[in-house]
Structure formats: C-alpha cells, structure tokens
Design an enzyme around this catalytic site. Structure first.
Site, PDB file in Angstrom:
ATOM      1  N   LYS A 202       0.831  -1.147   0.162  1.00 39.71           N
ATOM      2  CA  LYS A 202       0.136  -0.137  -0.082  1.00 39.71           C
ATOM      3  C   LYS A 202       0.888   1.269  -0.011  1.00 39.71           C
ATOM      4  CE  LYS A 202      -4.116  -1.489   0.174  1.00 39.71           C
ATOM      5  NZ  LYS A 202      -5.316  -1.570  -1.176  1.00 39.71           N
TER       6      LYS A 202
ATOM      7  N   GLU B 118      -9.698   6.479   2.528  1.00 41.16           N
ATOM      8  CA  GLU B 118     -10.815   5.397   3.119  1.00 41.16           C
ATOM      9  C   GLU B 118      -9.924   4.339   3.405  1.00 41.16           C
ATOM     10  OE1 GLU B 118      -9.961   5.769  -0.019  1.00 41.16           O
ATOM     11  OE2 GLU B 118      -9.454   3.611  -0.528  1.00 41.16           O
TER      12      GLU B 118
ATOM     13  N   SER C 115       1.831  -9.600  -1.266  1.00 42.24           N
ATOM     14  CA  SER C 115       1.255  -8.018  -0.945  1.00 42.24           C
ATOM     15  C   SER C 115       1.315  -7.548   0.438  1.00 42.24           C
ATOM     16  CB  SER C 115      -0.124  -7.870  -1.715  1.00 42.24           C
ATOM     17  OG  SER C 115      -0.942  -8.668  -1.126  1.00 42.24           O
TER      18      SER C 115
END
Lengths: 374, 268
Positions: A67, A89, A356
């Site tokens: 991220k 968000e 990830s």
C-alpha cells in the site's frame, strides 16, 4: 467532476517532472525499503514438485504491505498540489496506516474514513493510525464497511475540495484514480522483471496475485501485459463459496455495472443495488473491482479465479510453516492458487507470487478460526 | 415545448419562481409516495422530483441517506418508481422528474428504462453521477423518448465545461449551491447567492436556472429568487418531515403541504 479534472491535469504535469521522480525514488528507497526482494521459495517448490516458485516480498515494504507504494506517491502529489489536508478510506486499515505513514513523513494532516464495523474488527490498525497522528472517522452509513468509507470520503472531498486531497487506496473509482494508483504500484512489476532477468535470465511463465480492488495485482501485472508468454492470474475472495452470496469475487461472479465512478464488474442485484460482500480477509472485501482488471478479463489477457476462506487459511498455514513467512490473509488466497498451478507446471517453468503483505495483522482472525485463545 | 419548459414559461409570465420538491420513492412505503406528492402539489410545488433509492447515494447527506435506507428496507424497486409516477400523473398535471443514480438505469437497460419512464408520465431525468462527458448515448436516448435531460453544475464547474453542460441541458439546469452534499443548512452561504448571480448572467435565459442543496427556509428561497434563480429545489427538508412522521402518513402530508406553502410564498 471539477476536482477530478484538476487532479488529472496536475498529475500529468507533475508525474514526469524530474524533481518529483527523484523525490519519489528517494522515499521508496530510503524510507520504504525498495526494491523488495524476489525470493526463491525452495521449500515450497520442492513440496509442490512443479514450477520454480518465486515470492515477491511486498510484505517487507515499510508498513508491511504494498500500500505504501501508492500512498507515498500520492502524498507527494498532494504536497506538490499545495493541499494541506489528506483524506483516505480504509477497510482493514492497511491503506489507512500507509496513508498515515506517508502523511506523517511529509508533514501533511491526515484523516481516514473507516466503516464502524471495520473500526470494531481492526482495533489494532485504528490505534496504529492514532499513533501516527491520524484522525479516524467511523462511518455509520450503509453497510458500514469499505464501500461506505469510500462514499463518505467522496462526500468529504466535494465539500472540502479547495484544501483537501483524496488519497484513494486502490485502482478503483473515477478516472484518473485507477491510472494514478496503477502507475505508482507498477514499481512492483518493474522490479520483478529486473530481478527475474538477473536471477533466471528470462521472464516468468506465470504471475499470481490476489484481487480485491486490484492494486497489488495490477502493480505486478502491468509491465507484463505486452509479454504474452507471461500468464497473469488474479485470485479473488471466494468467501464461503460462489453460490453462497457470501464472497467478494467480483470478476468471477459479478455483472457489469457503474459504481464509484467506473464501468466495471460489480456485485449487485437485478435492480443494480450494490450487494454486501464477505471475505475472511477484510482487504478483499469490496463489491467492485478496478476497471482495468475488467478489461484484462474481457480481452482474456488475464485469468481470474476465486479461492474460498478455508483454502486461503490453508495457504496461510502452508507458507508460514514451509517458508517461514507469515502472509497476510489477502495474498494467502494467491498462495493457495499458486501452489495448485505450480504443481501442474513443468520444473523448468517459473511462477511468481506477489506477496502483497505480511500476516501480523491477521493472527487474531486465524487464531479464532483455529479455535486458539490468545 | 416540454411540459417542464411550459411550466417555467408560465411561471415567468406570472413573475414567480418554481418550487421543485424532492421525495424518495418508497419512503417509508410505496403507497405513501403518491399521497406525499399530492400533498406537496397542493402546497404549491410546481414540479416534483421522485428519487429512486440506490444503495450508495454518494451525493446525498445523512437525511436522504436515511430515506433511501427506509425505502430499500420497504422493498422499493426502480420499476415501482415508474408505477408510482403513473399513479401521480393520472391525478395531477404537475411535471414529474426522476432522480436516480446511473447503475439502476444501467441494469434496467438504458433504452428500456427511458421509454418506460416516458410511458409512466415522466418529463425529465436527473442522474447525479453521470457527467455530461459520459452522457452521449444517454442524451441521444432521452431525445428519442422526448425526455428532458437535467444536468448538474456546481461551484467548481469551469466555464468551458459549463457551456458543454448547458448545450446538453433541457428543462432546467440544476445548480448545486455549495461545495458539498444534500442536506439542511441553517444559513445559505453568501457564495451561493453570488453563484446564482453569476450563473443567471451566464445563462442569459438559455435554460431555466434551478438551485438546490441546503435550501430549507423561506428566507433562503426569497434570497435565491432575488439573486436570479428561476427555481429552487428542496429535498432534505421535505424528506426530514417524512422521516420524523413515518408512522403517521396523514400528519406527514399535512406538514409537507404546510412547508411547501411557506416556501412557495417566498418564491412569488
């Protein structure tokens, strides 16, 4: 719409600016810890008796997930645009934490919208955001999860557009967001290419990544789209099974729809009402999917499959025990799929799993599933 | 000339501005919607906007979000909105406008939805999440069905885009008065009045100018009309009445009529 036009204009002006690129590269290298390794999973390869399995270690990026690639890029963009306030968000909290980290590093004010259900389920990440100086707003509208947090972020943005930058966390939403997030995440695929060329002297035969909104997978896939010999596999959250209505497998089981400013596959009823989703991993719990994935599905360039909660849990356990890497539950879906795929491939072939994120955030959920009291 | 244009032309002759009233279809039940629409019309509403409930009403504040939830809980569907519209249309000459997010139309089928809407007595359509840039097919189909296309403009709309929007707009231009979502505000910001003046001059009568978002009191209406608005759109203030009186349809109707009357008086 005016805000999106401004964002697109500013992004296309700034993205190729040498100063911006130098700055982003600096933060990715010195702060995030890139490039992340491409690790040869010898134990898993031996066990599956098929293709050579490599693991792209996005779990080692600062914050524990991919991220940060996007939040660092967009936070720098926000700063260049002169916006003092950043909103984001978050579902599970990973994008919220990554936004909080990037904003703290760059001295930007950060506020995060999070469904009140998720605030309850992900207390640890809520506290991490507090520690990083971010305000978390619980969202009590709609289903009180990720999609509603996105709705609320858009409502905030149209109200405060003059001083506020909306830092969206995946390759979803109206243009230019899917493009911007893809561009910042595509560093993953570029690194995979360099690393595999260095190690193996050729491109991989398959790349496997999980798909919620689709940012880590798009980041891994993007550079390989023209390389037809590289198979691209996206793995969605099959939840309790595709016939159970309790899943988040948008590409596998959704229909075309218009949602959050994009034409894409959507989980919806016959009237076009957006449906609630379910997954063991909150990060895949979204009823839409990046429109570029819908395109890759439609053209047949990428293949999409669903892996159920139970199988993801098996992937989680397997990678932990076999390789000494505790994966997040999201890429655990990809691990399960990849092991089956690798077993069907030849030993001279190469498969890459995009890992990830790391699994620390999920140990409570997993302990509960295993009936262990912590 | 469309029924909406005709209504605005007649009001103009009488030196009145239009009161445009919004309610959500199926809130709290389908059978109450025609009664509420009737109450608003009796109170002086010149046009009625009927909102189709959508699970993710991104442009709406808490009041209309709650109405949408009540409506979806009651089981209201897009097809029901069309049925309800026909029922209202049979009783009143007041033009009816459908307000809906795009996905319900998309699922229904664009052509099928618009032709059904026309057959149900609908005069115009508002789609808050369909920007004019993406509306080429939609515009074509609306023209084919003789439905007015009411597009939205906001304080952030740049002049070049505004020209594009106005060129595709029929019926009235929906001007969002402020940066934000629908909902009652105690005071109308001065910027809203400035915005109306600016738009009124820019439009120069090309299409009627109706202003919405945040309008709930006669004073708001009075000030906006003086600034040059041809119509005012009131939603949350009516929806709030419905929400607070959802168990007593009669009481809600009386209150809707009363508020509509007060607001309409300020538009004359």
């Amino acid at each position: 719409m005016g805000a999106l036009v401004e964002l697109e204009r500013e992004y296309s002006r700034i993205k190729d600016d040498p100063d911006f690129k130098t700055q982003l590269e600096y933060y990715l290298r010195e702060f995030v810890g890139r490039p992340t390794p491409l690790y040869f999973a010898a134990n898993l390869t031996r066990k599956t008796k098929g293709a050579k399995i490599y693991i792209k270690r996005e779990d080692l990026a600062h914050g524990g997930a991919h991220k940060i690639n996007n939040t660092m890029g967009q936070a720098l963009l926000a700063k260049r645009m002169g916006k003092k306030r950043v909103i984001a968000e978050t579902g599970a909290g990973q994008h919220g934490v990554a936004s909080a980290i990037a904003c703290a590093a760059l001295g930007l004010r950060c506020e995060v919208y999070m469904g009140s259900e998720d605030v309850e389920r992900q207390k640890l990440n809520v506290f991490r955001m507090h520690l990083l100086g971010t305000t978390v707003h619980p969202v009590t509208s709609g289903s009180r999860t990720l999609k509603d947090a996105i709705n609320e972020s858009f409502r905030d943005w149209v109200t405060n557009v003059a001083n506020t930058y909306y830092l969206l966390g995946s390759v979803v939403g109206p243009h230019p967001y899917p493009m911007i997030v893809r561009d910042f995440q595509s560093v993953i695929g570029r690194e995979i290419r360099d690393e595999i060329m260095r190690i193996e002297g050729r491109l991989p035969d398959a790349i496997v990544a999980c798909v919620g909104g689709g940012s880590n997978s798009m980041g891994a896939f993007y550079t390989f789209i023209p390389d037809k010999q590289v198979g691209l596999y996206g793995v969605e959250a099959g939840g309790l099974g595709l016939t159970s209505h309790k899943h988040a497998a948008t590409l596998c089981a959704g229909q075309e729809g218009v949602f959050h400013g994009m034409l894409t596959y959507v989980l919806q009823d016959e009237d076009g009402q957006i449906q609630p989703t379910h997954s063991i991993s909150a990060g895949l719990d979204y009823p839409g999917v990046g429109p570029e994935h819908s395109y890759l599905k439609a053209t047949g360039r990428a293949t999409y499959a669903a892996v159920a909660d139970k199988q993801a849990l098996e992937g989680f356990m397997e990678l932990s025990k076999t390789e000494g890497i505790i994966p997040a539950l999201e890429p655990a879906h990809a691990v399960h799929f990849a092991m089956n795929l690798a077993a069907k491939m030849r030993p001279d072939q190469i498969l890459v799993i995009n890992l990830s994120g790391r699994g620390d955030k999920d140990v409570n959920v997993v302990a509960e599933k295993l009936g262990v009291k912590l | 000339m469309s029924t909406i244009s005709k209504t605005f032309a007649e009001l103009k002759e009488r030196h009145e501005a239009a009161l445009i009233a919004y309610i959500t279809v199926g809130d709290p039940a389908l059978k109450s919607t025609p009664r509420f629409a009737g109450a608003l019309i009796e109170g002086g509403a010149d046009l009625v906007e009927l909102g189709i409930p959508f699970s993710d009403p991104i442009a709406d504040g808490p009041t209309i979000q709650a109405a949408v939830q009540r409506s979806l809980m009651s089981g209201a569907r897009p097809i029901d909105a069309l049925r309800v519209a026909r029922e209202i249309e049979e009783k009143y000459d007041t033009p009816l406008v459908l307000m809906t997010y795009y996905n319900p139309i998309f699922r229904f089928g664009l052509n099928k939805f618009l032709t059904s809407a026309k057959r149900s007595g609908i005069s115009g359509i508002i789609v808050p999440d369909l920007p004019v840039e993406e509306a080429v097919d939609y515009k074509k189909e609306c023209v084919a069905s003789s439905l007015d296309t009411i597009f939205l403009a906001s304080p952030s709309t740049e002049p070049q885009r505004l020209r594009e929007i106005v060129s595709r707009t029929t019926g009235y231009l929906y001007l969002i008065s402020l940066y934000g979502v629908t909902g009652i505000r105690p005071n109308l910001p001065n910027s809203a009045l400035e915005l109306v003046k600016k738009y009124s001059a820019a439009l120069d009568g090309a299409v009627p100018l109706a202003v919405g978002f945040g309008i709930s009191q006669p004073k708001h209406v009075h000030d906006l009309v003086r600034a040059g608005a041809d119509g005012v759109i009131v939603g949350s203030a009516f929806v709030k009445i419905v929400g607070e009186n959802s168990r007593d349809v009669g009481r809600a109707s009386t209150k809707l009529t009363r508020l509509a009357r007060r607001l309409k008086k300020a538009a004359i």
